[in-house]
Design an enzyme around this catalytic site. Sequence first.
Site, short mmCIF file in Angstrom:
data_model
loop_
_atom_site.label_atom_id
_atom_site.label_comp_id
_atom_site.label_asym_id
_atom_site.label_seq_id
_atom_site.Cartn_x
_atom_site.Cartn_y
_atom_site.Cartn_z
N ASP A 1 45.41 43.40 35.87
CA ASP A 1 46.30 43.22 34.72
C ASP A 1 45.83 44.08 33.54
O ASP A 1 46.51 44.16 32.51
CB ASP A 1 46.45 41.74 34.33
CG ASP A 1 45.15 41.10 33.90
OD1 ASP A 1 44.10 41.76 33.96
OD2 ASP A 1 45.18 39.91 33.50
N ASP B 1 46.20 41.25 40.88
CA ASP B 1 45.73 40.34 39.84
C ASP B 1 46.82 39.35 39.48
O ASP B 1 47.99 39.73 39.36
CB ASP B 1 45.41 41.18 38.59
CG ASP B 1 44.10 40.78 37.94
OD1 ASP B 1 43.48 39.80 38.39
OD2 ASP B 1 43.70 41.48 37.00
N LYS C 1 43.59 37.93 42.81
CA LYS C 1 42.44 37.60 41.97
C LYS C 1 42.93 36.75 40.81
O LYS C 1 44.01 37.00 40.28
CB LYS C 1 41.77 38.87 41.43
CG LYS C 1 40.62 38.59 40.47
CD LYS C 1 39.86 39.83 40.08
CE LYS C 1 40.49 40.63 38.97
NZ LYS C 1 40.70 39.90 37.70
N GLU D 1 41.42 34.48 37.14
CA GLU D 1 40.30 34.27 36.23
C GLU D 1 40.02 32.78 36.06
O GLU D 1 40.94 31.98 36.03
CB GLU D 1 40.63 34.89 34.85
CG GLU D 1 40.85 36.39 34.90
CD GLU D 1 41.15 37.01 33.54
OE1 GLU D 1 41.10 36.30 32.51
OE2 GLU D 1 41.43 38.22 33.51
N GLU E 1 32.06 39.62 35.02
CA GLU E 1 32.36 40.63 33.99
C GLU E 1 31.55 40.40 32.71
O GLU E 1 31.54 39.29 32.15
CB GLU E 1 33.87 40.61 33.67
CG GLU E 1 34.22 41.64 32.59
CD GLU E 1 35.71 41.96 32.49
OE1 GLU E 1 36.51 41.50 33.35
OE2 GLU E 1 36.07 42.70 31.55
O1 KIV Z 1 42.33 43.85 35.40
C1 KIV Z 1 41.23 44.38 35.59
O2 KIV Z 1 41.06 45.60 35.41
C2 KIV Z 1 40.13 43.54 36.01
C3 KIV Z 1 38.81 44.21 36.21
C4 KIV Z 1 38.17 44.44 34.90
C5 KIV Z 1 37.92 43.44 37.12
O3 KIV Z 1 40.28 42.38 36.16
#
Ligand code: KIV
Length: 271
Positions: free
Chosen positions: A47, A88, A118, A120, A187
């Site tokens: 994202d 994401d 993915k 968070e 991160e």
């Molecule tokens: O969206 C993204 O670029 C990320 C990375 C920083 C892992 O989540």
Amino acid sequence: MSRSLVTVATIRDAKRLNRRVTMLTCYDATFAKLFSRAGVDLLLVGDSLGMAVQGHSTTLPVTVEDILYHTRAVVRGRGLVGPHVVADMPFMSYQASPTDALRNAGRLLQDGGAESVKLEGGAEMAPTVERLVSAGIPVMGHIGLTPQSVHKFGGYKVQGRTESDADRLVRDAKALEDAGAYAIVLETIPAALGARITSAVSVPTIGIGAGASCDGQVLVGYDLLGLDPDFKPRFVKRQGNLGMEVAGAVERFVAEVRSGSFPDDAHSYGA
Ligand code: KIV
């Protein structure tokens, strides 16, 4: 790089085999083809495209439709073999309920062609991760400086500096592992905490600003390539200076067109 498709099993095994994992963010077919050819293990349709591609100042405006659009392009550019494509989950596509998360993650695989998602968050996201994994959707976790929580953190700051925050992040990583996450992004945390979390879990950790002990490393592809000459956080090691090269190439094009030296005979069609 073998010319098969990298799977979650390949990524999990990497830790056992002591083979470092590589991941880059990727938003389009051209870079997907190039990154794939160069042998990267995972392409993350992050994202971060909200900032890198759309010009926003945070990732919060990014929608499921945006991630779907870019994921389709990346999957087409990658082709049938090569890196594993991770989509994401954008802000508010999974936080409200596991049911929302399932519906949106399902779209990213079914309509987008991603092979995993993915999201968070730590222990609070474990029930959601469990729900997706039990529906057959592989999930990558992401803890530490989670950019969707930028307003909670009050900026893009190093996380896990106090003992209690560090302990909580270790618990978060274990909760994600127990819930079935196949890998966890760490991160912007101190390198020592990156090492501690990496030895506390059996799934690979993939660091970005989390030190050298992580089982793998991820960077935003544009940052690795130096596409934006004005953006260089401490954790980015540029392997190119494409921003300056692009500017130079465009300046030469403009000068040649204005002077009349382009197009010449070599770049024109005969009768
Ligand atoms: O969206 C993204 O670029 C990320 C990375 C920083 C892992 O989540």
